[in-house]
Scaffold this motif. Structure first.
Motif, PDB file in Angstrom:
ATOM      1  N   GLN A 252      35.265  67.155  55.749  1.00 36.08           N
ATOM      2  CA  GLN A 252      36.515  67.226  54.558  1.00 36.08           C
ATOM      3  C   GLN A 252      35.633  67.785  53.345  1.00 36.08           C
ATOM      4  OE1 GLN A 252      38.446  63.534  54.966  1.00 36.08           O
ATOM      5  NE2 GLN A 252      40.212  64.574  54.675  1.00 36.08           N
ATOM      6  N   LEU A 253      34.362  68.031  53.550  1.00 36.00           N
ATOM      7  CA  LEU A 253      33.607  68.282  52.080  1.00 36.00           C
ATOM      8  C   LEU A 253      34.203  69.668  51.639  1.00 36.00           C
ATOM      9  CD1 LEU A 253      30.085  68.189  53.280  1.00 36.00           C
ATOM     10  CD2 LEU A 253      31.104  67.075  51.092  1.00 36.00           C
ATOM     11  N   GLY A 254      34.717  70.430  52.207  1.00 37.02           N
ATOM     12  CA  GLY A 254      35.573  71.552  51.802  1.00 37.02           C
ATOM     13  C   GLY A 254      36.799  71.290  50.761  1.00 37.02           C
ATOM     14  N   VAL A 255      37.381  70.335  51.306  1.00 40.13           N
ATOM     15  CA  VAL A 255      38.722  69.869  50.622  1.00 40.13           C
ATOM     16  C   VAL A 255      38.298  69.033  49.431  1.00 40.13           C
ATOM     17  CG1 VAL A 255      40.761  68.148  51.006  1.00 40.13           C
ATOM     18  CG2 VAL A 255      40.022  69.450  52.851  1.00 40.13           C
ATOM     19  N   ILE A 256      37.079  68.418  49.585  1.00 35.83           N
ATOM     20  CA  ILE A 256      36.850  67.662  48.374  1.00 35.83           C
ATOM     21  C   ILE A 256      36.209  68.202  47.143  1.00 35.83           C
ATOM     22  CG2 ILE A 256      34.897  65.998  47.661  1.00 35.83           C
ATOM     23  CD1 ILE A 256      34.896  64.799  50.409  1.00 35.83           C
ATOM     24  N   ARG A 257      35.543  69.633  47.607  1.00 27.80           N
ATOM     25  CA  ARG A 257      35.150  70.314  46.591  1.00 27.80           C
ATOM     26  C   ARG A 257      36.452  71.239  46.008  1.00 27.80           C
ATOM     27  NH1 ARG A 257      29.596  72.635  49.486  1.00 27.80           N
ATOM     28  NH2 ARG A 257      28.211  71.685  47.899  1.00 27.80           N
ATOM     29  N   GLU A 258      37.273  71.540  46.571  1.00 20.85           N
ATOM     30  CA  GLU A 258      38.652  72.069  46.213  1.00 20.85           C
ATOM     31  C   GLU A 258      39.403  71.154  45.107  1.00 20.85           C
ATOM     32  OE1 GLU A 258      41.049  73.634  49.231  1.00 20.85           O
ATOM     33  OE2 GLU A 258      39.646  74.936  50.239  1.00 20.85           O
ATOM     34  N   GLU A 259      39.116  69.931  45.444  1.00 20.83           N
ATOM     35  CA  GLU A 259      39.885  68.911  44.564  1.00 20.83           C
ATOM     36  C   GLU A 259      39.272  68.991  43.340  1.00 20.83           C
ATOM     37  OE1 GLU A 259      42.255  65.209  43.756  1.00 20.83           O
ATOM     38  OE2 GLU A 259      42.467  66.690  45.510  1.00 20.83           O
ATOM     39  N   ILE A 260      37.818  69.168  43.175  1.00 18.83           N
ATOM     40  CA  ILE A 260      37.133  68.991  41.859  1.00 18.83           C
ATOM     41  C   ILE A 260      36.690  70.404  41.253  1.00 18.83           C
ATOM     42  CG2 ILE A 260      36.551  66.700  42.249  1.00 18.83           C
ATOM     43  CD1 ILE A 260      33.971  67.857  43.078  1.00 18.83           C
ATOM     44  N   ALA A 261      37.201  71.468  41.924  1.00 15.50           N
ATOM     45  CA  ALA A 261      36.562  72.985  41.869  1.00 15.50           C
ATOM     46  C   ALA A 261      36.836  73.015  40.115  1.00 15.50           C
ATOM     47  CB  ALA A 261      37.401  73.784  42.559  1.00 15.50           C
ATOM     48  N   LEU A 262      37.963  72.961  39.704  1.00 17.39           N
ATOM     49  CA  LEU A 262      38.596  73.335  38.344  1.00 17.39           C
ATOM     50  C   LEU A 262      38.226  72.303  37.297  1.00 17.39           C
ATOM     51  CD1 LEU A 262      41.956  74.776  39.240  1.00 17.39           C
ATOM     52  CD2 LEU A 262      39.818  75.945  38.949  1.00 17.39           C
ATOM     53  N   SER A 263      37.346  71.390  37.673  1.00 24.21           N
ATOM     54  CA  SER A 263      37.001  70.225  36.571  1.00 24.21           C
ATOM     55  C   SER A 263      35.715  70.862  35.846  1.00 24.21           C
ATOM     56  CB  SER A 263      36.756  68.958  37.276  1.00 24.21           C
ATOM     57  OG  SER A 263      36.165  67.895  36.337  1.00 24.21           O
ATOM     58  N   PRO A 264      35.736  70.459  34.423  1.00 25.57           N
ATOM     59  CA  PRO A 264      34.668  70.749  33.775  1.00 25.57           C
ATOM     60  C   PRO A 264      33.438  69.689  33.942  1.00 25.57           C
ATOM     61  CG  PRO A 264      36.085  69.751  32.383  1.00 25.57           C
ATOM     62  CD  PRO A 264      36.766  69.975  33.788  1.00 25.57           C
ATOM     63  N   MET A 265      33.595  68.603  34.831  1.00 23.60           N
ATOM     64  CA  MET A 265      32.589  67.720  35.160  1.00 23.60           C
ATOM     65  C   MET A 265      31.860  67.969  36.169  1.00 23.60           C
ATOM     66  SD  MET A 265      34.029  64.879  33.051  1.00 23.60           S
ATOM     67  CE  MET A 265      33.287  63.510  33.560  1.00 23.60           C
ATOM     68  N   LYS A 266      30.559  67.391  36.156  1.00 22.57           N
ATOM     69  CA  LYS A 266      29.521  67.709  37.161  1.00 22.57           C
ATOM     70  C   LYS A 266      29.348  66.446  38.353  1.00 22.57           C
ATOM     71  CE  LYS A 266      27.570  71.302  35.215  1.00 22.57           C
ATOM     72  NZ  LYS A 266      27.492  72.708  35.750  1.00 22.57           N
ATOM     73  N   PHE A 267      29.624  66.895  39.440  1.00 24.05           N
ATOM     74  CA  PHE A 267      29.691  65.927  40.536  1.00 24.05           C
ATOM     75  C   PHE A 267      28.691  65.865  41.606  1.00 24.05           C
ATOM     76  CE2 PHE A 267      33.872  66.930  39.175  1.00 24.05           C
ATOM     77  CZ  PHE A 267      34.615  65.565  38.874  1.00 24.05           C
ATOM     78  N   ILE A 268      28.121  64.797  41.785  1.00 29.84           N
ATOM     79  CA  ILE A 268      27.066  64.620  42.956  1.00 29.84           C
ATOM     80  C   ILE A 268      27.984  64.043  44.163  1.00 29.84           C
ATOM     81  CG2 ILE A 268      25.072  63.261  43.857  1.00 29.84           C
ATOM     82  CD1 ILE A 268      23.954  63.420  41.207  1.00 29.84           C
ATOM     83  N   ILE A 269      27.935  64.724  45.194  1.00 33.41           N
ATOM     84  CA  ILE A 269      28.549  64.033  46.390  1.00 33.41           C
ATOM     85  C   ILE A 269      27.446  63.591  47.280  1.00 33.41           C
ATOM     86  CG2 ILE A 269      29.887  65.030  48.696  1.00 33.41           C
ATOM     87  CD1 ILE A 269      30.969  67.366  47.140  1.00 33.41           C
ATOM     88  N   TYR A 270      27.577  62.252  47.288  1.00 34.15           N
ATOM     89  CA  TYR A 270      26.487  61.382  47.810  1.00 34.15           C
ATOM     90  C   TYR A 270      27.081  60.981  49.297  1.00 34.15           C
ATOM     91  CZ  TYR A 270      23.885  57.130  48.074  1.00 34.15           C
ATOM     92  OH  TYR A 270      23.020  56.202  48.476  1.00 34.15           O
ATOM     93  N   ILE A 271      25.967  61.106  50.083  1.00 30.61           N
ATOM     94  CA  ILE A 271      25.971  60.720  51.577  1.00 30.61           C
ATOM     95  C   ILE A 271      24.786  59.708  51.801  1.00 30.61           C
ATOM     96  CG2 ILE A 271      26.279  61.316  53.878  1.00 30.61           C
ATOM     97  CD1 ILE A 271      26.871  64.277  52.818  1.00 30.61           C
ATOM     98  N   ASP A 272      25.009  58.430  52.130  1.00 30.21           N
ATOM     99  CA  ASP A 272      23.885  57.273  52.328  1.00 30.21           C
ATOM    100  C   ASP A 272      23.775  57.412  53.779  1.00 30.21           C
ATOM    101  OD1 ASP A 272      22.121  55.403  51.854  1.00 30.21           O
ATOM    102  OD2 ASP A 272      23.580  54.161  51.725  1.00 30.21           O
ATOM    103  N   ASP A 273      22.581  57.154  53.941  1.00 32.06           N
ATOM    104  CA  ASP A 273      22.088  56.694  55.599  1.00 32.06           C
ATOM    105  C   ASP A 273      22.555  57.937  56.428  1.00 32.06           C
ATOM    106  OD1 ASP A 273      20.828  55.548  57.275  1.00 32.06           O
ATOM    107  OD2 ASP A 273      22.443  54.016  57.735  1.00 32.06           O
TER     108      ASP A 273
END
Length: 410
Positions: A252-273
């Protein structure tokens, strides 16, 4: 038109800060609308029950303002308010003026507006709510604080990103993480070169310069995840937010990126282990997300992942037996790890480094004990737990501190 009638229309005319669907604002509107009918007793009682859960009415309304997601707060966060039309700025000022008056509504205002003497006497038995003070930077004359609000949002973000700096992806939406690990980079001992690489990459990302997706791999307990947590705590006031996803959500990474695509914030998508079985389909999804899909590169997102495995794929015995297949698997493994532009290695410390970490943690906590005894017991602790690591060192110092504070032998 009296004050209570005016406030009702103020709520209905909000345009930039559209809080008409907020529970407490709706309750105020219902209360104002019921003045003149028997329903006023019920609506005022309902309103008091709702607002009494918060510090005060002004505190609540001002918090709604500071956490609102609208065209102005997004532009303030991005530093582009000067590109907004003047009518939007005028709308912000008028809304702030209206909301300040709404937040100043008292129980006496309601009682004064009710003409029925019997209803008045009943309303007096309902406690008055606390008006209180607004949250900074709002004080008095809210419509005069445009510049303060711009500065606030530039530092703290907008909407749900004001209250929360970390999120998880759950049920196809971002869910806030309310309990955040408070660890800082200074809490983490040694591995300075590795952590500086993560710091430099993150600062480049936040400044709008090119930055890489990062794979932190190595032995368990060496501080890979803690480094990522500390990075968030250090840079959250520079517009950094984190979205932690389980490996099962990689598709669902593509969906997550679309969700925040227009945000002026910066996001780290974090995957542990992070690791995959050789027949795991999400392996290909991650490859595409890192590089190769249309949404693979977005200026406001990076992927930081931790793993105990350099090549991320677990090999089966049959994979190793088939020499031709083994070569294909190695190429596939490298094709993923190579797409992390920055790979940082965290390996278990040797004895001297392990004891150095123990000593530094004790120094931070002002634990004054005999060094030779400390080191001897630290080594025994590590042997019992199967090896030296920064996590092992911290757990040992936790044990020592607990014993010292209780005057127990250790």
């Amino acid at each position: 038109m009296n004050k209570t009638e005016k406030l009702k229309y103020y709520i209905e005319s909000l345009c930039i800060y559209d809080l008409k669907n907020d529970n407490i604002i709706q309750s105020i509107h219902s209360m104002l609308d019921s003045i003149g009918s028997d329903d006023i007793v019920r609506t005022q009682s309902d309103f008091f029950r709702l607002v009494s859960k918060y510090e005060s009415l002004k505190f609540y309304v001002s918090e709604c303002i500071l956490t609102n997601d609208n065209v102005f707060t997004r532009a303030a966060c991005a530093g582009t308010v000067d590109t907004l039309p003047q009518n939007v700025i005028d709308g912000v000022k008028f809304d702030l003026m209206k909301l300040e008056e709404i937040a100043s509504l008292t129980a006496d205002n309601i009682i004064f507006a009710v003409e029925n003497l019997q209803l008045k006497s009943i309303l007096k038995t309902i406690p008055a709510w606390h008006i209180g003070k607004a949250k900074l930077p709002l004080t008095d004359n809210w419509d005069k604080h445009i510049d303060d609000l711009i500065s606030f949002h530039r530092t703290n973000g907008y909407g749900k990103f004001v209250k929360n700096i970390a999120f998880t992806w759950r049920n196809n939406e971002l869910s806030p993480v309310t309990a955040i690990d408070s660890i800082t980079l200074s809490d983490l001992k040694n591995y300075e070169i590795q952590r500086q690489q993560v710091v430099d990459n993150t600062e480049s990302f936040l400044s709008g310069n090119p930055a890489n997706n990062v794979l932190l791999y190595g032995d368990r307990g060496t501080g890979k995840s803690s480094t990522v947590h500390a990075i968030l705590n250090k840079y959250c006031h520079q517009g950094l937010r984190m979205i932690e996803i389980p490996k099962s959500a990689v598709s669902q990474l593509g969906v997550i990126r679309e969700e925040i695509a227009l945000s002026p914030m910066k996001f780290i998508i974090y995957i542990d282990d992070l690791s995959f079985d050789s027949n795991d389909n999400s392996f290909s999804e991650l490859k595409a997300a890192l590089e190769g899909s249309l949404s693979g590169k977005q200026p406001n997102t990076l992927i930081y992942a931790t793993s105990n495995r350099r090549h991320l794929i677990k090999e089966s015995f049959s994979d190793r037996q088939n020499e031709m297949n083994l070569n294909d698997i190695m190429q596939e493994q490298l094709s993923l790890s190579d797409r992390f532009g920055l790979t940082i290695t965290f390996m278990n410390p040797n004895k001297n480094d392990y004891l150095d970490i123990v000593e530094k943690i004790c120094s931070d906590r002002n634990i004054d004990v005999d060094k030779s005894h400390l080191f001897a017991q630290a080594e025994k602790w590590a042997i019992r737990r199967g090896g030296r690591s920064p996590r092992c060192a911290k757990q040992f110092v936790d044990f020592v501190e607990g014993c010292v504070n209780r005057s127990k032998e250790w």
